[in-house]
Write a protein that holds these residues in place. Structure first.
Motif, PDB file in Angstrom:
ATOM      1  N   GLU A  19       7.321  -1.209  -3.570  1.00 16.33           N
ATOM      2  CA  GLU A  19       7.729  -2.154  -2.534  1.00 16.33           C
ATOM      3  C   GLU A  19       7.216  -1.711  -1.174  1.00 16.33           C
ATOM      4  O   GLU A  19       7.239  -0.525  -0.853  1.00 16.33           O
ATOM      5  CB  GLU A  19       9.256  -2.219  -2.523  1.00 16.33           C
ATOM      6  CG  GLU A  19       9.844  -3.199  -1.555  1.00 16.33           C
ATOM      7  CD  GLU A  19      11.343  -3.276  -1.688  1.00 16.33           C
ATOM      8  OE1 GLU A  19      11.818  -3.964  -2.618  1.00 16.33           O
ATOM      9  OE2 GLU A  19      12.034  -2.637  -0.876  1.00 16.33           O
ATOM     10  N   TYR A  20       6.753  -2.690  -0.398  1.00 14.35           N
ATOM     11  CA  TYR A  20       6.302  -2.470   0.979  1.00 14.35           C
ATOM     12  C   TYR A  20       7.012  -3.462   1.879  1.00 14.35           C
ATOM     13  O   TYR A  20       7.212  -4.620   1.498  1.00 14.35           O
ATOM     14  CB  TYR A  20       4.797  -2.723   1.120  1.00 14.35           C
ATOM     15  CG  TYR A  20       3.907  -1.808   0.328  1.00 14.35           C
ATOM     16  CD1 TYR A  20       3.377  -0.660   0.915  1.00 14.35           C
ATOM     17  CD2 TYR A  20       3.562  -2.105  -0.979  1.00 14.35           C
ATOM     18  CE1 TYR A  20       2.530   0.179   0.203  1.00 14.35           C
ATOM     19  CE2 TYR A  20       2.718  -1.266  -1.699  1.00 14.35           C
ATOM     20  CZ  TYR A  20       2.211  -0.132  -1.104  1.00 14.35           C
ATOM     21  OH  TYR A  20       1.382   0.693  -1.811  1.00 14.35           O
ATOM     22  N   ALA A  21       7.349  -3.026   3.066  1.00 14.81           N
ATOM     23  CA  ALA A  21       7.892  -3.934   4.076  1.00 14.81           C
ATOM     24  C   ALA A  21       6.731  -4.722   4.678  1.00 14.81           C
ATOM     25  O   ALA A  21       5.643  -4.174   4.887  1.00 14.81           O
ATOM     26  CB  ALA A  21       8.608  -3.152   5.169  1.00 14.81           C
ATOM     27  N   VAL A  22       6.937  -6.005   4.910  1.00 12.81           N
ATOM     28  CA  VAL A  22       5.932  -6.854   5.561  1.00 12.81           C
ATOM     29  C   VAL A  22       6.632  -7.695   6.625  1.00 12.81           C
ATOM     30  O   VAL A  22       7.842  -7.882   6.591  1.00 12.81           O
ATOM     31  CB  VAL A  22       5.202  -7.785   4.563  1.00 12.81           C
ATOM     32  CG1 VAL A  22       4.394  -6.985   3.562  1.00 12.81           C
ATOM     33  CG2 VAL A  22       6.168  -8.719   3.849  1.00 12.81           C
ATOM     34  N   GLY A  26       4.281 -11.981   5.005  1.00  9.84           N
ATOM     35  CA  GLY A  26       3.084 -11.181   4.805  1.00  9.84           C
ATOM     36  C   GLY A  26       1.836 -11.901   5.279  1.00  9.84           C
ATOM     37  O   GLY A  26       1.814 -13.111   5.454  1.00  9.84           O
ATOM     38  N   ASP A  30      -1.924  -8.208   3.632  1.00  9.89           N
ATOM     39  CA  ASP A  30      -0.841  -7.785   2.742  1.00  9.89           C
ATOM     40  C   ASP A  30      -1.102  -8.283   1.317  1.00  9.89           C
ATOM     41  O   ASP A  30      -0.906  -7.541   0.347  1.00  9.89           O
ATOM     42  CB  ASP A  30       0.506  -8.316   3.231  1.00  9.89           C
ATOM     43  CG  ASP A  30       0.935  -7.706   4.555  1.00  9.89           C
ATOM     44  OD1 ASP A  30       0.622  -6.530   4.815  1.00  9.89           O
ATOM     45  OD2 ASP A  30       1.578  -8.436   5.343  1.00  9.89           O
ATOM     46  N   ARG A  34      -1.561  -6.006  -1.981  1.00 16.17           N
ATOM     47  CA  ARG A  34      -0.768  -6.159  -3.207  1.00 16.17           C
ATOM     48  C   ARG A  34      -1.670  -6.286  -4.425  1.00 16.17           C
ATOM     49  O   ARG A  34      -1.431  -5.672  -5.465  1.00 16.17           O
ATOM     50  CB  ARG A  34       0.164  -7.362  -3.106  1.00 16.17           C
ATOM     51  CG  ARG A  34       1.204  -7.349  -4.237  1.00 16.17           C
ATOM     52  CD  ARG A  34       2.058  -8.571  -4.251  1.00 16.17           C
ATOM     53  NE  ARG A  34       1.366  -9.566  -5.053  1.00 16.17           N
ATOM     54  CZ  ARG A  34       1.514 -10.875  -4.913  1.00 16.17           C
ATOM     55  NH1 ARG A  34       2.304 -11.369  -3.993  1.00 16.17           N
ATOM     56  NH2 ARG A  34       0.876 -11.712  -5.688  1.00 16.17           N
ATOM     57  N   THR A  58       5.848 -11.777  -3.090  1.00 14.65           N
ATOM     58  CA  THR A  58       6.051 -11.544  -1.669  1.00 14.65           C
ATOM     59  C   THR A  58       7.169 -12.467  -1.231  1.00 14.65           C
ATOM     60  O   THR A  58       7.160 -13.658  -1.530  1.00 14.65           O
ATOM     61  CB  THR A  58       4.772 -11.837  -0.857  1.00 14.65           C
ATOM     62  OG1 THR A  58       3.706 -11.037  -1.370  1.00 14.65           O
ATOM     63  CG2 THR A  58       4.968 -11.521   0.601  1.00 14.65           C
ATOM     64  N   GLY A  61       9.978 -10.465   4.374  1.00 14.43           N
ATOM     65  CA  GLY A  61      10.225  -9.068   4.724  1.00 14.43           C
ATOM     66  C   GLY A  61       9.750  -8.017   3.738  1.00 14.43           C
ATOM     67  O   GLY A  61       9.815  -6.828   4.039  1.00 14.43           O
ATOM     68  N   ARG A  62       9.303  -8.412   2.544  1.00 16.59           N
ATOM     69  CA  ARG A  62       8.832  -7.400   1.587  1.00 16.59           C
ATOM     70  C   ARG A  62       7.896  -7.991   0.548  1.00 16.59           C
ATOM     71  O   ARG A  62       7.927  -9.188   0.261  1.00 16.59           O
ATOM     72  CB  ARG A  62      10.004  -6.729   0.892  1.00 16.59           C
ATOM     73  CG  ARG A  62      10.683  -7.597  -0.119  1.00 16.59           C
ATOM     74  CD  ARG A  62      11.748  -6.833  -0.871  1.00 16.59           C
ATOM     75  NE  ARG A  62      12.482  -7.762  -1.720  1.00 16.59           N
ATOM     76  CZ  ARG A  62      13.675  -7.532  -2.177  1.00 16.59           C
ATOM     77  NH1 ARG A  62      14.287  -6.413  -1.881  1.00 16.59           N
ATOM     78  NH2 ARG A  62      14.259  -8.405  -2.951  1.00 16.59           N
ATOM     79  N   ARG A  64       6.401  -6.833  -3.443  1.00 16.77           N
ATOM     80  CA  ARG A  64       6.664  -5.940  -4.568  1.00 16.77           C
ATOM     81  C   ARG A  64       5.629  -6.127  -5.656  1.00 16.77           C
ATOM     82  O   ARG A  64       5.138  -7.230  -5.871  1.00 16.77           O
ATOM     83  CB  ARG A  64       8.019  -6.253  -5.205  1.00 16.77           C
ATOM     84  CG  ARG A  64       9.208  -5.729  -4.480  1.00 16.77           C
ATOM     85  CD  ARG A  64      10.456  -6.017  -5.280  1.00 16.77           C
ATOM     86  NE  ARG A  64      11.568  -5.227  -4.773  1.00 16.77           N
ATOM     87  CZ  ARG A  64      12.801  -5.358  -5.189  1.00 16.77           C
ATOM     88  NH1 ARG A  64      13.091  -6.242  -6.123  1.00 16.77           N
ATOM     89  NH2 ARG A  64      13.754  -4.598  -4.695  1.00 16.77           N
ATOM     90  N   GLN A  93       7.702   2.265  -1.160  1.00 12.80           N
ATOM     91  CA  GLN A  93       8.879   2.775  -1.846  1.00 12.80           C
ATOM     92  C   GLN A  93       8.656   2.522  -3.324  1.00 12.80           C
ATOM     93  O   GLN A  93       8.193   1.442  -3.713  1.00 12.80           O
ATOM     94  CB  GLN A  93      10.148   2.037  -1.435  1.00 12.80           C
ATOM     95  CG  GLN A  93      10.776   2.495  -0.176  1.00 12.80           C
ATOM     96  CD  GLN A  93      12.192   1.943  -0.034  1.00 12.80           C
ATOM     97  OE1 GLN A  93      12.499   0.845  -0.483  1.00 12.80           O
ATOM     98  NE2 GLN A  93      13.035   2.722   0.604  1.00 12.80           N
TER      99      GLN A  93
END
Length: 115
Positions: A19-22, A26, A30, A34, A58, A61-62, A64, A93
């Motif tokens: 997981e990444y914050a975007v 995004g 982004d 991914r 997506t 905010g995130r 995955r 994460q």
């Protein structure tokens, strides 16, 4: 198969998420990231025989990448090493869960080793 291994039951496998914050939903960058992570993990988990990428999503905010793995701890190490080697680990994460468990963060470590 020749060595006696069989396809695992889907319920026996664990979930591994990267997981990444975007910002917002995004950006194009982004989305490209991914896709790069999905391709990288497809190779890394495939070569180790420990799982497969199921896809990504997506949301606000995130973003995955979803994977199904046999051994979540080993898969998490494989994923972290692969992401690090391709400079895709920053901001990531890695979470794992079995069955109905709530996903728990395995990277970054909660208490990093002090140097």
């Amino acid at each position: 198969v020749d060595a006696g291994y069989d396809e695992p039951e889907p319920d026996a496998m664990a979930v591994l998420l990267v997981e990444y914050a975007v910002k917002g939903k995004g950006s194009g960058h982004d989305f490209e990231q991914r896709n790069a992570v999905e391709e990288l993990l497809t190779d890394a988990l495939g070569w180790t025989g420990n799982g497969e990428v199921e896809g990504g999503e997506t949301e606000e905010g995130r973003m995955r990448v979803h994977c199904r793995v046999m051994d979540p701890e080993t898969a998490a190490r494989t994923v972290v090493e692969a992401l690090d080697a391709e400079e895709l680990l920053e901001g990531a994460q890695v979470l794992v869960a079995r069955g109905d468990e709530k996903p728990r963060v395995v990277h970054p470590p909660l208490f990093p080793v002090l140097k």
